[in-house]
Design a protein around this motif. Structure first.
Motif, PDB file in Angstrom:
ATOM      1  N   GLY A 163     -14.295  -1.220   1.634  1.00 27.16           N
ATOM      2  CA  GLY A 163     -15.288  -0.721   0.695  1.00 27.16           C
ATOM      3  C   GLY A 163     -16.503  -0.194   1.424  1.00 27.16           C
ATOM      4  N   ARG A 164     -17.524   0.117   0.668  1.00 28.16           N
ATOM      5  CA  ARG A 164     -18.752   0.650   1.275  1.00 28.16           C
ATOM      6  C   ARG A 164     -19.409  -0.345   2.227  1.00 28.16           C
ATOM      7  NH1 ARG A 164     -21.747   5.083  -1.803  1.00 28.16           N
ATOM      8  NH2 ARG A 164     -20.156   6.039  -3.101  1.00 28.16           N
ATOM      9  N   SER A 165     -19.179  -1.629   2.012  1.00 30.19           N
ATOM     10  CA  SER A 165     -19.770  -2.648   2.890  1.00 30.19           C
ATOM     11  C   SER A 165     -19.059  -2.742   4.232  1.00 30.19           C
ATOM     12  CB  SER A 165     -19.718  -4.015   2.203  1.00 30.19           C
ATOM     13  OG  SER A 165     -18.382  -4.470   2.110  1.00 30.19           O
ATOM     14  N   GLY A 166     -17.873  -2.146   4.331  1.00 28.61           N
ATOM     15  CA  GLY A 166     -17.085  -2.241   5.547  1.00 28.61           C
ATOM     16  C   GLY A 166     -16.135  -3.419   5.563  1.00 28.61           C
ATOM     17  N   VAL A 167     -16.183  -4.262   4.524  1.00 27.92           N
ATOM     18  CA  VAL A 167     -15.305  -5.424   4.439  1.00 27.92           C
ATOM     19  C   VAL A 167     -13.948  -4.991   3.881  1.00 27.92           C
ATOM     20  CG1 VAL A 167     -14.982  -7.673   3.330  1.00 27.92           C
ATOM     21  CG2 VAL A 167     -17.243  -6.990   4.171  1.00 27.92           C
ATOM     22  N   ARG A 168     -12.888  -5.562   4.434  1.00 26.44           N
ATOM     23  CA  ARG A 168     -11.541  -5.220   3.990  1.00 26.44           C
ATOM     24  C   ARG A 168     -11.328  -5.639   2.533  1.00 26.44           C
ATOM     25  NH1 ARG A 168      -6.252  -5.958   7.781  1.00 26.44           N
ATOM     26  NH2 ARG A 168      -4.713  -4.932   6.440  1.00 26.44           N
ATOM     27  N   LEU A 169     -10.752  -4.744   1.742  1.00 35.59           N
ATOM     28  CA  LEU A 169     -10.525  -5.010   0.327  1.00 35.59           C
ATOM     29  C   LEU A 169      -9.343  -5.957   0.129  1.00 35.59           C
ATOM     30  CD1 LEU A 169     -10.954  -1.437  -1.211  1.00 35.59           C
ATOM     31  CD2 LEU A 169     -12.708  -3.163  -0.742  1.00 35.59           C
ATOM     32  N   VAL A 170      -9.393  -6.692  -0.983  1.00 32.80           N
ATOM     33  CA  VAL A 170      -8.302  -7.589  -1.356  1.00 32.80           C
ATOM     34  C   VAL A 170      -7.758  -7.162  -2.714  1.00 32.80           C
ATOM     35  CG1 VAL A 170      -9.208  -9.520  -0.022  1.00 32.80           C
ATOM     36  CG2 VAL A 170      -9.899  -9.242  -2.414  1.00 32.80           C
ATOM     37  N   ALA A 171      -6.475  -7.448  -2.943  1.00 30.31           N
ATOM     38  CA  ALA A 171      -5.853  -7.096  -4.216  1.00 30.31           C
ATOM     39  C   ALA A 171      -6.465  -7.930  -5.336  1.00 30.31           C
ATOM     40  CB  ALA A 171      -4.353  -7.319  -4.138  1.00 30.31           C
ATOM     41  N   ARG A 172      -6.702  -7.282  -6.461  1.00 30.82           N
ATOM     42  CA  ARG A 172      -7.232  -7.995  -7.627  1.00 30.82           C
ATOM     43  C   ARG A 172      -6.129  -8.796  -8.311  1.00 30.82           C
ATOM     44  NH1 ARG A 172      -9.914  -4.072 -11.716  1.00 30.82           N
ATOM     45  NH2 ARG A 172      -9.983  -6.024 -12.903  1.00 30.82           N
ATOM     46  N   GLU A 173      -6.381 -10.068  -8.489  1.00 33.20           N
ATOM     47  CA  GLU A 173      -5.399 -10.923  -9.138  1.00 33.20           C
ATOM     48  C   GLU A 173      -5.476 -10.840 -10.659  1.00 33.20           C
ATOM     49  OE1 GLU A 173      -5.907 -14.837  -7.649  1.00 33.20           O
ATOM     50  OE2 GLU A 173      -5.297 -14.328  -5.598  1.00 33.20           O
ATOM     51  N   ASP A 174      -6.625 -10.348 -11.169  1.00 33.59           N
ATOM     52  CA  ASP A 174      -6.814 -10.316 -12.624  1.00 33.59           C
ATOM     53  C   ASP A 174      -6.420  -8.978 -13.231  1.00 33.59           C
ATOM     54  OD1 ASP A 174      -8.873  -8.895 -11.421  1.00 33.59           O
ATOM     55  OD2 ASP A 174     -10.332  -9.418 -12.972  1.00 33.59           O
ATOM     56  N   ALA A 175      -5.906  -8.041 -12.396  1.00 32.47           N
ATOM     57  CA  ALA A 175      -5.585  -6.702 -12.901  1.00 32.47           C
ATOM     58  C   ALA A 175      -4.070  -6.546 -13.006  1.00 32.47           C
ATOM     59  CB  ALA A 175      -6.148  -5.630 -11.973  1.00 32.47           C
ATOM     60  N   PRO A 176      -3.607  -5.935 -14.085  1.00 33.16           N
ATOM     61  CA  PRO A 176      -2.160  -5.723 -14.232  1.00 33.16           C
ATOM     62  C   PRO A 176      -1.656  -4.636 -13.286  1.00 33.16           C
ATOM     63  CG  PRO A 176      -3.356  -4.662 -16.010  1.00 33.16           C
ATOM     64  CD  PRO A 176      -4.378  -5.436 -15.226  1.00 33.16           C
ATOM     65  N   GLY A 177      -0.523  -4.894 -12.637  1.00 38.60           N
ATOM     66  CA  GLY A 177       0.094  -3.885 -11.790  1.00 38.60           C
ATOM     67  C   GLY A 177      -0.572  -3.764 -10.435  1.00 38.60           C
ATOM     68  N   PRO A 178       0.090  -3.069  -9.501  1.00 38.13           N
ATOM     69  CA  PRO A 178      -0.452  -2.876  -8.152  1.00 38.13           C
ATOM     70  C   PRO A 178      -1.537  -1.797  -8.147  1.00 38.13           C
ATOM     71  CG  PRO A 178       1.597  -1.697  -8.382  1.00 38.13           C
ATOM     72  CD  PRO A 178       1.408  -2.443  -9.679  1.00 38.13           C
ATOM     73  N   GLY A 179      -2.188  -1.674  -6.967  1.00 35.41           N
ATOM     74  CA  GLY A 179      -3.143  -0.585  -6.781  1.00 35.41           C
ATOM     75  C   GLY A 179      -4.541  -0.863  -7.284  1.00 35.41           C
ATOM     76  N   ARG A 180      -4.862  -2.115  -7.567  1.00 36.92           N
ATOM     77  CA  ARG A 180      -6.217  -2.485  -7.964  1.00 36.92           C
ATOM     78  C   ARG A 180      -6.816  -3.359  -6.869  1.00 36.92           C
ATOM     79  NH1 ARG A 180      -7.205  -1.383 -13.425  1.00 36.92           N
ATOM     80  NH2 ARG A 180      -5.708   0.224 -14.037  1.00 36.92           N
ATOM     81  N   TRP A 181      -7.955  -2.950  -6.343  1.00 35.94           N
ATOM     82  CA  TRP A 181      -8.558  -3.609  -5.194  1.00 35.94           C
ATOM     83  C   TRP A 181     -10.000  -3.992  -5.480  1.00 35.94           C
ATOM     84  CZ3 TRP A 181      -5.376  -4.492  -1.036  1.00 35.94           C
ATOM     85  CH2 TRP A 181      -4.182  -3.769  -1.003  1.00 35.94           C
ATOM     86  N   GLU A 182     -10.477  -4.964  -4.711  1.00 40.29           N
ATOM     87  CA  GLU A 182     -11.846  -5.442  -4.901  1.00 40.29           C
ATOM     88  C   GLU A 182     -12.458  -5.790  -3.550  1.00 40.29           C
ATOM     89  OE1 GLU A 182     -14.272  -8.952  -7.332  1.00 40.29           O
ATOM     90  OE2 GLU A 182     -12.231  -8.407  -7.889  1.00 40.29           O
ATOM     91  N   CYS A 183     -13.768  -5.537  -3.433  1.00 40.88           N
ATOM     92  CA  CYS A 183     -14.486  -5.905  -2.211  1.00 40.88           C
ATOM     93  C   CYS A 183     -14.966  -7.349  -2.348  1.00 40.88           C
ATOM     94  CB  CYS A 183     -15.668  -4.970  -1.975  1.00 40.88           C
ATOM     95  SG  CYS A 183     -16.699  -5.465  -0.568  1.00 40.88           S
ATOM     96  N   PRO A 184     -14.549  -8.250  -1.457  1.00 42.08           N
ATOM     97  CA  PRO A 184     -14.989  -9.641  -1.571  1.00 42.08           C
ATOM     98  C   PRO A 184     -16.474  -9.838  -1.282  1.00 42.08           C
ATOM     99  CG  PRO A 184     -13.677  -9.321   0.417  1.00 42.08           C
ATOM    100  CD  PRO A 184     -13.587  -8.049  -0.372  1.00 42.08           C
TER     101      PRO A 184
END
Length: 205
Positions: A163-184
């Motif tokens: 993400g913009r912070s430079g931290v590696r994104l993780v998959a969102r567990e609360d989103a249906p289906g693949p391809g949803r990511w979140e910056c921790p």
């Protein structure tokens, strides 16, 4: 003069350096180069003729930015990074004559907003580093890097997203289906589709 240049640095009189910028010892900024505001050019760094650099860019010690490179706002270039400018480098032509400035066509590296290039990375022109992408230390980049991509290796390959912070994104567990990511680090959310990552509208769901 509203910027700082150390006595041992060389800044060509035709170069433009923005307000609040600093050029440290033994750095060289060639003719016609343009640097934006609040840039930092580290010790021994090189900025080639006509290179275009945006605001808030950091070139760490001994970074080599050869023309016709273009760096957008907020770019980070780590120590000893090299941005090349000749896809088929030769010292001489096929007849053994030394090549001069007009004997070859330079090609450049374009680095988009917010992207970071780790220490000793090499970017082999021509190519583009996408917005907020992250190139790992020691990587050799030989092809375009997508926005938000994390690339590493020789040759560099995408190993994740950042993400913009430079931290590696993780998959969102609360989103249906693949391809949803979140910056921790920030909680910012992203959507991946067909190998492209985008920041999505908070109303998207």
């Amino acid at each position: 003069m509203d910027y700082r240049v150390q006595p041992t640095a060389q800044v060509d009189e035709s170069a433009v350096v923005g307000a609040g910028s600093s050029v440290w010892e033994l750095a060289q900024i060639r003719e016609g180069a343009r640097l934006g505001e609040h840039c930092v050019v580290g010790r021994g760094a090189y900025v080639g003729a006509g290179v275009r650099i945006g605001d808030n860019v950091k070139l760490q010690n001994f970074a080599l930015v050869y023309e016709p490179a273009e760096l957008a706002d907020g770019v980070f270039v780590g120590p000893a990074v090299v941005l090349t400018n000749d896809h088929n480098p030769r010292s001489v032509d096929p007849d053994g004559r030394q090549r001069r400035g007009g004997d070859w066509e330079p090609v450049g590296v374009t680095v988009a907003e917010g992207a970071s290039l780790g220490a000793r990375a090499v970017c082999v022109a021509p190519l583009r580093i996408g917005r907020w992408a992250m190139v790992a230390a020691g990587a050799v980049v030989t092809r375009d890097v997508p926005d938000f991509a994390l690339v590493a290796g020789v040759p560099a390959r995408r190993i994740g997203w950042v993400g913009r912070s430079g931290v590696r994104l993780v998959a969102r567990e609360d989103a249906p289906g693949p391809g949803r990511w979140e910056c921790p680090a920030t909680g910012a959310r992203y959507t991946e589709a067909d190998g492209v990552l985008t920041e999505y509208d908070e109303h998207e769901g």
